[in-house]
Design a protein around this motif. Structure first.
Motif, PDB file in Angstrom:
ATOM      1  N   ALA A 262       0.832  -1.133   0.085  1.00 28.24           N
ATOM      2  CA  ALA A 262      -0.084  -0.083   0.095  1.00 28.24           C
ATOM      3  C   ALA A 262       0.907   1.297   0.046  1.00 28.24           C
ATOM      4  CB  ALA A 262      -0.951  -0.062   1.303  1.00 28.24           C
ATOM      5  N   ALA A 263       0.488   2.285  -0.518  1.00 27.10           N
ATOM      6  CA  ALA A 263       1.032   3.656  -0.594  1.00 27.10           C
ATOM      7  C   ALA A 263       0.264   4.678   0.143  1.00 27.10           C
ATOM      8  CB  ALA A 263       1.485   4.034  -2.012  1.00 27.10           C
ATOM      9  N   PRO A 264       0.043   4.592   1.564  1.00 26.89           N
ATOM     10  CA  PRO A 264      -0.736   5.537   2.010  1.00 26.89           C
ATOM     11  C   PRO A 264      -0.402   7.075   1.718  1.00 26.89           C
ATOM     12  CG  PRO A 264       0.440   4.624   3.631  1.00 26.89           C
ATOM     13  CD  PRO A 264       0.727   3.936   2.450  1.00 26.89           C
ATOM     14  N   THR A 265      -1.313   8.216   1.439  1.00 27.70           N
ATOM     15  CA  THR A 265      -1.011   9.503   0.976  1.00 27.70           C
ATOM     16  C   THR A 265      -0.793  10.216   2.039  1.00 27.70           C
ATOM     17  OG1 THR A 265      -3.315   9.993   0.858  1.00 27.70           O
ATOM     18  CG2 THR A 265      -2.181   9.308  -1.208  1.00 27.70           C
ATOM     19  N   ASP A 266      -1.163   9.899   3.491  1.00 23.62           N
ATOM     20  CA  ASP A 266      -0.978  10.236   4.417  1.00 23.62           C
ATOM     21  C   ASP A 266      -0.716   9.547   5.760  1.00 23.62           C
ATOM     22  OD1 ASP A 266      -3.392   9.877   5.361  1.00 23.62           O
ATOM     23  OD2 ASP A 266      -3.901  11.867   5.709  1.00 23.62           O
ATOM     24  N   GLU A 267      -0.074   9.806   6.962  1.00 26.63           N
ATOM     25  CA  GLU A 267       0.033   8.935   7.968  1.00 26.63           C
ATOM     26  C   GLU A 267      -1.199   8.625   8.778  1.00 26.63           C
ATOM     27  OE1 GLU A 267       2.881  10.880   6.361  1.00 26.63           O
ATOM     28  OE2 GLU A 267       1.719  12.114   7.561  1.00 26.63           O
ATOM     29  N   ALA A 268      -2.221   9.444   8.704  1.00 25.45           N
ATOM     30  CA  ALA A 268      -3.534   9.028   9.203  1.00 25.45           C
ATOM     31  C   ALA A 268      -4.113   7.744   8.641  1.00 25.45           C
ATOM     32  CB  ALA A 268      -4.525  10.095   9.246  1.00 25.45           C
ATOM     33  N   ALA A 269      -4.207   7.638   7.038  1.00 23.24           N
ATOM     34  CA  ALA A 269      -4.522   6.617   6.412  1.00 23.24           C
ATOM     35  C   ALA A 269      -3.831   5.471   6.729  1.00 23.24           C
ATOM     36  CB  ALA A 269      -4.250   6.714   4.853  1.00 23.24           C
ATOM     37  N   ALA A 270      -2.459   5.196   7.135  1.00 21.20           N
ATOM     38  CA  ALA A 270      -1.629   3.946   7.446  1.00 21.20           C
ATOM     39  C   ALA A 270      -2.225   3.583   8.882  1.00 21.20           C
ATOM     40  CB  ALA A 270      -0.169   4.381   7.576  1.00 21.20           C
ATOM     41  N   VAL A 271      -2.608   4.643   9.635  1.00 15.43           N
ATOM     42  CA  VAL A 271      -3.252   4.365  11.057  1.00 15.43           C
ATOM     43  C   VAL A 271      -4.380   3.868  11.088  1.00 15.43           C
ATOM     44  CG1 VAL A 271      -3.659   5.390  13.393  1.00 15.43           C
ATOM     45  CG2 VAL A 271      -1.401   5.923  12.185  1.00 15.43           C
ATOM     46  N   GLU A 272      -5.170   4.397  10.103  1.00 18.04           N
ATOM     47  CA  GLU A 272      -6.573   3.959   9.919  1.00 18.04           C
ATOM     48  C   GLU A 272      -6.754   2.512   9.571  1.00 18.04           C
ATOM     49  OE1 GLU A 272      -7.830   8.491   8.672  1.00 18.04           O
ATOM     50  OE2 GLU A 272      -7.833   6.850   6.954  1.00 18.04           O
ATOM     51  N   ALA A 273      -5.603   2.030   8.627  1.00 17.40           N
ATOM     52  CA  ALA A 273      -5.560   0.532   8.242  1.00 17.40           C
ATOM     53  C   ALA A 273      -5.561  -0.481   9.304  1.00 17.40           C
ATOM     54  CB  ALA A 273      -4.410   0.655   7.232  1.00 17.40           C
ATOM     55  N   LEU A 274      -4.956   0.162  10.310  1.00 20.79           N
ATOM     56  CA  LEU A 274      -4.803  -0.705  11.564  1.00 20.79           C
ATOM     57  C   LEU A 274      -6.050  -0.975  12.287  1.00 20.79           C
ATOM     58  CD1 LEU A 274      -1.279   0.656  13.157  1.00 20.79           C
ATOM     59  CD2 LEU A 274      -1.838  -1.397  11.711  1.00 20.79           C
ATOM     60  N   GLY A 275      -7.071  -0.213  11.775  1.00 16.38           N
ATOM     61  CA  GLY A 275      -8.418  -0.210  12.633  1.00 16.38           C
ATOM     62  C   GLY A 275      -8.481   1.057  13.427  1.00 16.38           C
ATOM     63  N   LEU A 276      -7.695   1.700  13.538  1.00 15.28           N
ATOM     64  CA  LEU A 276      -7.769   2.693  14.738  1.00 15.28           C
ATOM     65  C   LEU A 276      -8.252   4.155  13.802  1.00 15.28           C
ATOM     66  CD1 LEU A 276      -4.366   2.290  16.146  1.00 15.28           C
ATOM     67  CD2 LEU A 276      -6.424   1.393  16.947  1.00 15.28           C
ATOM     68  N   ARG A 277      -8.967   4.886  14.814  1.00 16.43           N
ATOM     69  CA  ARG A 277      -9.549   6.057  14.447  1.00 16.43           C
ATOM     70  C   ARG A 277      -8.936   7.666  14.736  1.00 16.43           C
ATOM     71  NH1 ARG A 277     -10.506   3.082  11.329  1.00 16.43           N
ATOM     72  NH2 ARG A 277     -12.265   1.990  11.000  1.00 16.43           N
ATOM     73  N   PRO A 278      -8.069   7.902  14.153  1.00 16.67           N
ATOM     74  CA  PRO A 278      -7.361   9.240  14.766  1.00 16.67           C
ATOM     75  C   PRO A 278      -8.551  10.258  14.839  1.00 16.67           C
ATOM     76  CG  PRO A 278      -6.324   8.342  12.876  1.00 16.67           C
ATOM     77  CD  PRO A 278      -7.812   7.526  12.883  1.00 16.67           C
ATOM     78  N   ARG A 279      -8.202  11.160  16.050  1.00 13.23           N
ATOM     79  CA  ARG A 279      -9.080  12.239  15.988  1.00 13.23           C
ATOM     80  C   ARG A 279      -8.913  13.452  15.061  1.00 13.23           C
ATOM     81  NH1 ARG A 279      -9.960  15.306  21.976  1.00 13.23           N
ATOM     82  NH2 ARG A 279     -11.354  16.761  21.504  1.00 13.23           N
ATOM     83  N   LEU A 280      -9.955  14.077  14.525  1.00 14.37           N
ATOM     84  CA  LEU A 280      -9.940  15.432  13.902  1.00 14.37           C
ATOM     85  C   LEU A 280     -10.105  16.623  14.548  1.00 14.37           C
ATOM     86  CD1 LEU A 280     -12.284  14.070  11.177  1.00 14.37           C
ATOM     87  CD2 LEU A 280      -9.987  14.103  10.975  1.00 14.37           C
ATOM     88  N   VAL A 281      -9.095  17.526  14.342  1.00 14.31           N
ATOM     89  CA  VAL A 281      -8.942  18.769  15.154  1.00 14.31           C
ATOM     90  C   VAL A 281      -9.174  19.606  13.905  1.00 14.31           C
ATOM     91  CG1 VAL A 281      -7.599  20.275  16.375  1.00 14.31           C
ATOM     92  CG2 VAL A 281      -7.514  17.595  16.838  1.00 14.31           C
ATOM     93  N   GLU A 282     -10.113  20.762  14.155  1.00 15.76           N
ATOM     94  CA  GLU A 282     -10.401  21.419  13.209  1.00 15.76           C
ATOM     95  C   GLU A 282      -9.122  22.693  12.947  1.00 15.76           C
ATOM     96  OE1 GLU A 282     -13.876  24.695  11.464  1.00 15.76           O
ATOM     97  OE2 GLU A 282     -14.292  23.143  13.060  1.00 15.76           O
ATOM     98  N   GLY A 283      -8.924  22.563  11.776  1.00 17.53           N
ATOM     99  CA  GLY A 283      -7.778  23.504  11.423  1.00 17.53           C
ATOM    100  C   GLY A 283      -8.310  24.688  10.788  1.00 17.53           C
ATOM    101  N   SER A 284      -7.230  25.569  10.154  1.00 18.89           N
ATOM    102  CA  SER A 284      -7.458  26.644   9.511  1.00 18.89           C
ATOM    103  C   SER A 284      -7.524  26.821   7.782  1.00 18.89           C
ATOM    104  CB  SER A 284      -6.779  27.958  10.107  1.00 18.89           C
ATOM    105  OG  SER A 284      -6.756  29.095   9.391  1.00 18.89           O
TER     106      SER A 284
END
Length: 235
Positions: A187-209
Motif C-alpha cells: 500500500a502507498a498511504p498518502t498521509d500518516e492517518a491513512a496508515a493508522v486507519e488501516a490498523l483499525g484505529l480512528r485518529p481524532r480530527l481537530v479543526e484547522g484553518s
C-alpha cells in the motif's frame, strides 16, 4: 521521563503536479523558500525535543539554506513514496534518542502557513489520546463525482467530510508499525492517518484553518502569500 514531542518534515517528493525545475519545497515565497517557512513554524514552537527534515538523496538545495537553520535539525534521505520518507525520518529520530511512546508531528514541506494556534490546539487535543490525530478542515463546497469526458456523474454528500491537513500527530512506535505494515502489503498511504486507519484505529480530527494552505500548483503561491500576510497581522 515524560513523553516528548518531535517533528518530521518529508520533503523528498518529485513535485510532479507542481512542475518546473525547482521542487516545491525550494520555491521562493515572501523572501524565503517554502520549506524555510514550514520549518520555521515548528522551530518556533516551544517544548519540542527536536526534528528531522527528509530530502531527496543528493539534494544540493538543502545545503544552500541558512546554516543557522540547518544546524537545528537532523537531515536524512527519503524514498520513492511519502511513506518511505516518513519511515526514514522516524528511524533518524530513533537514532537521535526518540522513544516509541514519544509523539511525532509530521508536517508537509508544502504547507508554509501553519498557524501557531492550530498547532497548539492539535497538541492539546492529542495529549491524552490513545491513537493521535490530525488537523482537518470541514468541506464546505459541493462535491461532484467525475466520469468520462469530464462529465459530472452526480453529487456526493459532504456531511462529515473533511480535508486532511498537517501536522498529523501520532506516537512514534505506532506510526512505525502502521507504515511498515502498509509497506508489507504494497500500500502507498498518502498521509500518516491513512496508515493508522488501516490498523483499525480512528485518529481524532481537530479543526484547522483555511490559512494552512498546501502548495500543489504554481497558482497556490498567491494564496500562500496572502495567508502569510494575514498570519503576520495576527502576531
Amino acid at each position: 521521563m515524560p513523553d516528548r514531542t518531535w517533528f518530521l518534515i518529508p520533503a523528498a517528493g518529485a513535485s510532479a503536479r507542481y512542475g518546473g525545475r525547482t521542487p516545491k519545497p525550494y520555491v521562493r515565497l515572501a523572501g524565503r523558500c517554502v520549506l524555510e517557512h514550514a520549518l520555521g513554524a515548528l522551530l518556533a514552537t516551544p517544548g519540542l525535543a527536536g526534528g528531522v527534515v527528509v530530502t531527496r538523496a543528493g539534494d544540493r538545495r538543502w545545503g544552500r539554506l541558512p546554516a543557522a537553520l540547518r544546524r537545528r535539525v537532523l537531515r536524512t534521505d527519503g524514498g520513492a513514496q511519502r511513506a518511505d520518507s516518513v519511515l526514514s525520518g522516524l528511524r533518524a529520530l530513533i537514532g537521535a534518542g526518540a522513544a516509541p511512546r514519544d509523539w511525532v508531528l509530521v508536517h508537509d514541506a508544502a504547507r508554509p502557513c501553519l498557524p501557531a494556534g492550530d498547532l497548539r490546539a492539535l497538541r492539546a487535543a492529542c495529549r491524552h489520546e490513545r491513537v493521535g490525530g490530525l488537523l482537518a478542515l470541514p468541506v464546505s463546497e459541493t462535491l461532484k463525482r467525475a466520469g468520462r469526458g469530464g462529465r459530472s456523474l452526480g453529487s456526493l454528500p459532504r456531511e462529515g467530510v473533511h480535508r486532511a491537513q498537517t501536522p498529523q500527530m501520532f506516537r512514534l512506535g505506532l506510526l512505525v508499525r502502521a507504515l511498515e505494515r502498509a509497506r508489507k502489503r504494497g500500500a502507498a498511504p498518502t498521509d500518516e492517518a491513512a496508515a493508522v486507519e488501516a490498523l483499525g484505529l480512528r485518529p481524532r480530527l481537530v479543526e484547522g484553518s483555511p490559512l494552512n494552505v498546501k502548495i500543489t500548483r504554481p497558482a497556490d503561491l498567491a494564496f500562500a502569500a496572502a495567508a502569510l500576510a494575514s498570519l503576520e497581522k495576527q502576531r
